[in-house]
Scaffold this motif. Sequence first.
Motif, mmCIF file in Angstrom:
data_model
loop_
_atom_site.group_PDB
_atom_site.id
_atom_site.type_symbol
_atom_site.label_atom_id
_atom_site.label_comp_id
_atom_site.label_asym_id
_atom_site.label_seq_id
_atom_site.Cartn_x
_atom_site.Cartn_y
_atom_site.Cartn_z
ATOM 1 N N VAL A 20 -6.119 -16.537 -29.906
ATOM 2 C CA VAL A 20 -5.113 -17.122 -30.802
ATOM 3 C C VAL A 20 -5.445 -16.832 -32.258
ATOM 4 O O VAL A 20 -4.587 -16.373 -33.032
ATOM 5 C CB VAL A 20 -4.997 -18.643 -30.555
ATOM 6 N N THR A 50 -5.149 -12.944 -33.120
ATOM 7 C CA THR A 50 -3.783 -12.432 -33.195
ATOM 8 C C THR A 50 -3.097 -12.881 -34.474
ATOM 9 O O THR A 50 -2.450 -12.083 -35.166
ATOM 10 C CB THR A 50 -2.973 -12.877 -31.969
ATOM 11 N N ILE A 51 -3.248 -14.142 -34.811
ATOM 12 C CA ILE A 51 -2.552 -14.678 -35.987
ATOM 13 C C ILE A 51 -3.214 -14.237 -37.286
ATOM 14 O O ILE A 51 -2.538 -13.734 -38.202
ATOM 15 C CB ILE A 51 -2.484 -16.215 -35.903
ATOM 16 N N ALA A 67 -5.649 -21.412 -37.223
ATOM 17 C CA ALA A 67 -5.135 -20.085 -37.559
ATOM 18 C C ALA A 67 -3.944 -20.170 -38.504
ATOM 19 O O ALA A 67 -3.847 -19.409 -39.479
ATOM 20 C CB ALA A 67 -4.748 -19.332 -36.287
ATOM 21 N N LYS A 68 -3.039 -21.098 -38.246
ATOM 22 C CA LYS A 68 -1.854 -21.212 -39.086
ATOM 23 C C LYS A 68 -2.196 -21.770 -40.465
ATOM 24 O O LYS A 68 -1.571 -21.390 -41.474
ATOM 25 C CB LYS A 68 -0.806 -22.090 -38.392
ATOM 26 N N GLY A 97 2.004 -13.995 -32.736
ATOM 27 C CA GLY A 97 1.148 -15.135 -32.448
ATOM 28 C C GLY A 97 1.621 -15.850 -31.195
ATOM 29 O O GLY A 97 2.725 -15.611 -30.701
ATOM 30 N N THR A 138 0.418 -19.578 -28.488
ATOM 31 C CA THR A 138 -0.419 -20.763 -28.304
ATOM 32 C C THR A 138 -1.180 -20.679 -26.981
ATOM 33 O O THR A 138 -0.682 -20.104 -26.009
ATOM 34 C CB THR A 138 0.419 -22.052 -28.301
ATOM 35 N N SER A 188 3.682 -19.039 -40.626
ATOM 36 C CA SER A 188 2.710 -20.084 -40.317
ATOM 37 C C SER A 188 3.374 -21.063 -39.341
ATOM 38 O O SER A 188 4.140 -20.653 -38.464
ATOM 39 C CB SER A 188 2.239 -20.760 -41.609
ATOM 40 N N TYR A 231 -4.752 -22.960 -32.770
ATOM 41 C CA TYR A 231 -3.477 -22.598 -33.390
ATOM 42 C C TYR A 231 -3.346 -23.212 -34.785
ATOM 43 O O TYR A 231 -2.942 -22.543 -35.744
ATOM 44 C CB TYR A 231 -2.346 -23.062 -32.474
ATOM 45 N N CYS A 289 -4.180 -6.682 -33.245
ATOM 46 C CA CYS A 289 -5.629 -6.882 -33.352
ATOM 47 C C CYS A 289 -6.405 -5.574 -33.311
ATOM 48 O O CYS A 289 -7.633 -5.575 -33.459
ATOM 49 C CB CYS A 289 -6.124 -7.797 -32.226
#
Length: 250
Positions: free
Chosen positions: A111, A114-115, A158-159, A93, A95, A142, A155, A66
């Motif tokens: 979360v 980061t992802i 983000a995925k 990543g 959770t 992902s 999560y 990040c």
Amino acid sequence: MDLNLKGRVAIVTGAGRGIGRAAAEALATEGAHVVITDIDAQTAAGTAEAIASRGHSAIGVAADVCDAQAVERLAARTIEAFGKVDILVNNAGFTRDKYLTKMPEADWDAVVDTILKGAYLCTKAVLPSMIEQKWGRIINISSRAHLGNPGQTNYSAAKAGLIGFTRALALEQGKFNITANAIAPGFIETELVKALPTYERLRDAALARNPVPRLGRPEDIADAILFLASERAGYITGDTLHVTGGRYSS
């Protein structure tokens, strides 16, 4: 089967343990030079040393994905050590599960940043090297959670966003012979997953719903990464490979 990865240079984020470590080990075994990246310097160094002790090429570089300056240093260190970057695996990543009504803003930001921001920063940092050599592989980790999981709005968002990022990147970079693909793992039995307070419930649900009657292993994801990183996947881009044992619904 020779995947023609010997001499390739790969950065794997979040590679200190779990899926990232399995991916780094697999790439190194195939002859790639691997840069182990983790926010924990000791973990990154330990994984790199373990891989190097088996006669493979690996270095550990601590970096917060990040942090733009840290990521630039990571790319520079990789090029200093190996002269280029061929493969990037955006795996970092974690959770922080809560229902949305109880989710602190900090948990959402941590979360998602980061992802998604991590993938953006790392990809942006390595693209110049890939564009210059007219070859590259971006592989974004992902999750089956992109379909939506209760208690995982941060999560899942983000995925899912990572898949959109992958598709747009594939359209932008294909002209440079750079492919971008995502892998969506199902329930993978890692150290972090086993440490969850809900592990047994999640494990039992996965076993009950998986058409393939076992839990996923980090090596299952590493094998998919090897394929997408190889020349054999050179005409695949913008796609998402589900490695879930056949499970799609919650």
